[in-house]
Design a protein around this motif. Structure first.
Motif, PDB file in Angstrom:
ATOM      1  N   UNK A  36      12.367  26.241  16.417  1.00  0.00           N
ATOM      2  CA  UNK A  36      12.764  24.858  16.663  1.00  0.00           C
ATOM      3  C   UNK A  36      14.155  24.704  17.252  1.00  0.00           C
ATOM      4  N   UNK A  37      14.901  25.768  17.359  1.00  0.00           N
ATOM      5  CA  UNK A  37      16.251  25.695  17.919  1.00  0.00           C
ATOM      6  C   UNK A  37      16.168  25.578  19.442  1.00  0.00           C
ATOM      7  N   UNK A  38      17.185  24.984  20.022  1.00  0.00           N
ATOM      8  CA  UNK A  38      17.285  24.900  21.472  1.00  0.00           C
ATOM      9  C   UNK A  38      18.750  24.838  21.871  1.00  0.00           C
ATOM     10  N   UNK A  39      19.014  25.114  23.149  1.00  0.00           N
ATOM     11  CA  UNK A  39      20.393  25.146  23.623  1.00  0.00           C
ATOM     12  C   UNK A  39      20.393  24.868  25.119  1.00  0.00           C
ATOM     13  N   UNK A  40      21.368  24.103  25.583  1.00  0.00           N
ATOM     14  CA  UNK A  40      21.573  23.875  27.013  1.00  0.00           C
ATOM     15  C   UNK A  40      23.024  24.222  27.327  1.00  0.00           C
TER      16      UNK A  40
END
Length: 104
Positions: A91-95
């Motif tokens: 469920x983690x995300x990064x931009x």
């Protein structure tokens, strides 16, 4: 690392790491690893697209899968920029956005 056609490159990689310390519960830490495959394509002279898939794991089976994509732009004149997005199976995300200009 190998080139498939002019302007397209495939990268395969992996790493293994071990921390000799103990975790919070006092148990010995596990051996951990990461594996990844990456496809890099030069779309134009100044635009490069990168796609990546991979997984993290430890002594048990694979724990987390991930995918990432990057678009990089280098129009010349010492200016470069890129935008990268990452998403993980937990469920983690990064931009990440980067821009740089060199002056001489």
């Amino acid at each position: 690392h190998f080139s498939t056609t002019d302007g397209v490159t495939v990268n395969l990689g992996g790493r293994w790491y071990h921390d000799a310390n103990t975790n919070v519960a006092g148990a010995a830490t596990l051996n951990s690893y990461q594996v990844a495959a990456q496809l890099v394509a030069d779309v134009t002279e100044s635009i490069k697209l990168t796609g990546e898939v991979g997984a993290y794991g430890n002594d048990s089976p694979i724990n987390i899968f991930y995918g990432a994509g990057t678009v990089a732009w280098a129009p010349g004149g010492g200016f470069t920029s890129s935008l990268r997005g990452e998403a993980y199976s937990n469920g983690a995300y990064k931009a990440t956005f980067k821009a740089a200009k060199t002056f001489e």
